[in-house]
Design a protein around this motif. Sequence first.
Motif, PDB file in Angstrom:
ATOM      1  N   ASP A 179       7.485   0.759   0.723  1.00  0.00           N
ATOM      2  CA  ASP A 179       7.447  -0.380   1.640  1.00  0.00           C
ATOM      3  C   ASP A 179       8.171  -0.052   2.940  1.00  0.00           C
ATOM      4  OD1 ASP A 179       9.938  -0.349   0.398  1.00  0.00           O
ATOM      5  OD2 ASP A 179      10.091  -2.524   0.239  1.00  0.00           O
ATOM      6  N   VAL A 180       9.171   0.814   2.879  1.00  0.00           N
ATOM      7  CA  VAL A 180       9.862   1.262   4.095  1.00  0.00           C
ATOM      8  C   VAL A 180       8.930   2.158   4.916  1.00  0.00           C
ATOM      9  CG1 VAL A 180      11.767   2.684   4.975  1.00  0.00           C
ATOM     10  CG2 VAL A 180      12.166   1.045   3.124  1.00  0.00           C
ATOM     11  N   PHE A 181       8.237   3.072   4.244  1.00  0.00           N
ATOM     12  CA  PHE A 181       7.299   3.953   4.943  1.00  0.00           C
ATOM     13  C   PHE A 181       6.186   3.139   5.582  1.00  0.00           C
ATOM     14  CE2 PHE A 181       3.744   7.195   4.732  1.00  0.00           C
ATOM     15  CZ  PHE A 181       4.256   8.013   5.732  1.00  0.00           C
ATOM     16  N   ARG A 182       5.701   2.149   4.889  1.00  0.00           N
ATOM     17  CA  ARG A 182       4.648   1.278   5.417  1.00  0.00           C
ATOM     18  C   ARG A 182       5.135   0.532   6.656  1.00  0.00           C
ATOM     19  NH1 ARG A 182       2.018  -3.604   5.093  1.00  0.00           N
ATOM     20  NH2 ARG A 182      -0.179  -3.524   4.437  1.00  0.00           N
ATOM     21  N   TYR A 183       6.330  -0.021   6.568  1.00  0.00           N
ATOM     22  CA  TYR A 183       6.933  -0.714   7.718  1.00  0.00           C
ATOM     23  C   TYR A 183       7.042   0.244   8.905  1.00  0.00           C
ATOM     24  CZ  TYR A 183      10.587  -2.896  10.586  1.00  0.00           C
ATOM     25  OH  TYR A 183      11.306  -3.421  11.630  1.00  0.00           O
ATOM     26  N   TYR A 184       7.543   1.443   8.640  1.00  0.00           N
ATOM     27  CA  TYR A 184       7.696   2.445   9.696  1.00  0.00           C
ATOM     28  C   TYR A 184       6.348   2.768  10.358  1.00  0.00           C
ATOM     29  CZ  TYR A 184       7.241   7.143  11.474  1.00  0.00           C
ATOM     30  OH  TYR A 184       6.864   8.215  12.242  1.00  0.00           O
ATOM     31  N   LEU A 185       5.310   2.969   9.556  1.00  0.00           N
ATOM     32  CA  LEU A 185       4.004   3.337  10.119  1.00  0.00           C
ATOM     33  C   LEU A 185       3.478   2.258  11.067  1.00  0.00           C
ATOM     34  CD1 LEU A 185       2.108   4.899   7.079  1.00  0.00           C
ATOM     35  CD2 LEU A 185       2.928   6.099   9.119  1.00  0.00           C
ATOM     36  N   ILE A 186       3.669   1.008  10.716  1.00  0.00           N
ATOM     37  CA  ILE A 186       3.212  -0.079  11.579  1.00  0.00           C
ATOM     38  C   ILE A 186       3.990  -0.061  12.896  1.00  0.00           C
ATOM     39  CG2 ILE A 186       3.131  -2.594  11.849  1.00  0.00           C
ATOM     40  CD1 ILE A 186       2.519  -2.739   8.816  1.00  0.00           C
ATOM     41  N   GLN A 187       5.312   0.082  12.812  1.00  0.00           N
ATOM     42  CA  GLN A 187       6.117   0.127  14.033  1.00  0.00           C
ATOM     43  C   GLN A 187       5.776   1.362  14.866  1.00  0.00           C
ATOM     44  OE1 GLN A 187       8.294  -2.228  15.367  1.00  0.00           O
ATOM     45  NE2 GLN A 187       7.243  -3.448  13.808  1.00  0.00           N
ATOM     46  N   ASP A 188       5.559   2.486  14.207  1.00  0.00           N
ATOM     47  CA  ASP A 188       5.236   3.716  14.934  1.00  0.00           C
ATOM     48  C   ASP A 188       3.889   3.607  15.634  1.00  0.00           C
ATOM     49  OD1 ASP A 188       5.882   6.574  15.522  1.00  0.00           O
ATOM     50  OD2 ASP A 188       4.040   6.914  14.386  1.00  0.00           O
ATOM     51  N   THR A 189       2.929   2.965  14.981  1.00  0.00           N
ATOM     52  CA  THR A 189       1.619   2.772  15.607  1.00  0.00           C
ATOM     53  C   THR A 189       1.750   1.924  16.869  1.00  0.00           C
ATOM     54  OG1 THR A 189       0.507   2.953  13.468  1.00  0.00           O
ATOM     55  CG2 THR A 189      -0.713   1.878  15.243  1.00  0.00           C
ATOM     56  N   ARG A 241      -6.239   7.847   6.839  1.00  0.00           N
ATOM     57  CA  ARG A 241      -5.906   8.091   5.431  1.00  0.00           C
ATOM     58  C   ARG A 241      -4.677   7.277   5.035  1.00  0.00           C
ATOM     59  NH1 ARG A 241      -4.893  12.322   1.585  1.00  0.00           N
ATOM     60  NH2 ARG A 241      -3.885  11.210  -0.138  1.00  0.00           N
ATOM     61  N   LEU A 242      -3.635   7.335   5.849  1.00  0.00           N
ATOM     62  CA  LEU A 242      -2.406   6.617   5.519  1.00  0.00           C
ATOM     63  C   LEU A 242      -2.635   5.110   5.514  1.00  0.00           C
ATOM     64  CD1 LEU A 242       0.151   8.701   7.624  1.00  0.00           C
ATOM     65  CD2 LEU A 242      -0.190   8.796   5.150  1.00  0.00           C
ATOM     66  N   PHE A 243      -3.353   4.617   6.516  1.00  0.00           N
ATOM     67  CA  PHE A 243      -3.627   3.181   6.581  1.00  0.00           C
ATOM     68  C   PHE A 243      -4.465   2.727   5.391  1.00  0.00           C
ATOM     69  CE2 PHE A 243      -2.802   1.145  10.928  1.00  0.00           C
ATOM     70  CZ  PHE A 243      -1.639   1.873  11.107  1.00  0.00           C
ATOM     71  N   ARG A 244      -5.435   3.523   5.029  1.00  0.00           N
ATOM     72  CA  ARG A 244      -6.303   3.146   3.897  1.00  0.00           C
ATOM     73  C   ARG A 244      -5.497   3.109   2.594  1.00  0.00           C
ATOM     74  NH1 ARG A 244      -9.443   7.071   4.297  1.00  0.00           N
ATOM     75  NH2 ARG A 244      -8.662   8.385   2.623  1.00  0.00           N
ATOM     76  N   ASP A 245      -4.717   4.131   2.344  1.00  0.00           N
ATOM     77  CA  ASP A 245      -3.981   4.207   1.084  1.00  0.00           C
ATOM     78  C   ASP A 245      -2.871   3.159   0.991  1.00  0.00           C
ATOM     79  OD1 ASP A 245      -5.634   6.300   0.555  1.00  0.00           O
ATOM     80  OD2 ASP A 245      -4.064   7.781   0.234  1.00  0.00           O
ATOM     81  N   LEU A 246      -2.370   2.702   2.133  1.00  0.00           N
ATOM     82  CA  LEU A 246      -1.306   1.703   2.144  1.00  0.00           C
ATOM     83  C   LEU A 246      -1.818   0.309   2.493  1.00  0.00           C
ATOM     84  CD1 LEU A 246       1.454   3.856   3.853  1.00  0.00           C
ATOM     85  CD2 LEU A 246       1.419   3.088   1.471  1.00  0.00           C
ATOM     86  N   SER A 247      -3.139   0.164   2.571  1.00  0.00           N
ATOM     87  CA  SER A 247      -3.781  -1.133   2.853  1.00  0.00           C
ATOM     88  C   SER A 247      -3.244  -1.769   4.139  1.00  0.00           C
ATOM     89  CB  SER A 247      -3.589  -2.092   1.666  1.00  0.00           C
ATOM     90  OG  SER A 247      -4.143  -1.559   0.489  1.00  0.00           O
ATOM     91  N   ILE A 248      -3.098  -0.945   5.175  1.00  0.00           N
ATOM     92  CA  ILE A 248      -2.696  -1.441   6.498  1.00  0.00           C
ATOM     93  C   ILE A 248      -3.963  -1.602   7.333  1.00  0.00           C
ATOM     94  CG2 ILE A 248      -1.372  -0.979   8.594  1.00  0.00           C
ATOM     95  CD1 ILE A 248       0.418   0.881   6.916  1.00  0.00           C
TER      96      ILE A 248
END
Length: 212
Positions: free
Chosen positions: A36-46, A88-95
């Motif tokens: 959940d931390v990695f997911r949060y980070y990816l959204i902020q990084d995007t 790939r990351l967005f798909r696997d993390l349902s973002i």
Amino acid sequence: MVSTHEILRNLVSDLWNKYTRHEFVERLRDGSLPMDVFRYYLIQDTKYVKEMQKAVIKAASKAPLNEAIDVLTAVFSNVERGAEVHERLFRDLSITEDEVNNTGFNLVNYAYTRHLYYYASLGWPQFLAAWAPCMWGYHEIGRYVVGTRNELFNVWAGFYASNEYWSRVEAILRALDKYEVTPDMERAFRDSVNFEIMFWEASLRRDPTVLY
């Protein structure tokens, strides 16, 4: 002769290590970072990347034409690999893109992107100094993390460790090395390294976000 980018990093060597070997990075490497931390980070990084790209274009309008072409070509051409990793990351993390668009910036991210806009307005060499820590540091971090036991973290790291990504970094450092270090450039570089450290910390905390 020591290059400009090496001088800048040497001036903040203590901070650079805190950035590239931060707890967030170490937990990517050992696979223990909560998803959940990695997911949060990816959204902020995007969200950061979208604003950063706007700042690059703004800064390039102040650059010598040959330098602007070199950097913009390196950064914005052949983006398929990065897009594949992102998907790939967005798909696997349902973002979803809607989720990214409807999520606000945390305050560190907001301040960091305003910092980039400020230096884009100030001048090309100053902007390069402000931008380099993100691009250069992520290549070092990618090389450090790649091989982690977590498949998604490894996909993420593999992109930043790649020769393709390094070619983008090289173009930025090559442009930066055409200029001698000034106090503005040192301040821009140092502040960006500090922002990178704070970006990791805000992600670990999953700081509240605000829309603007």
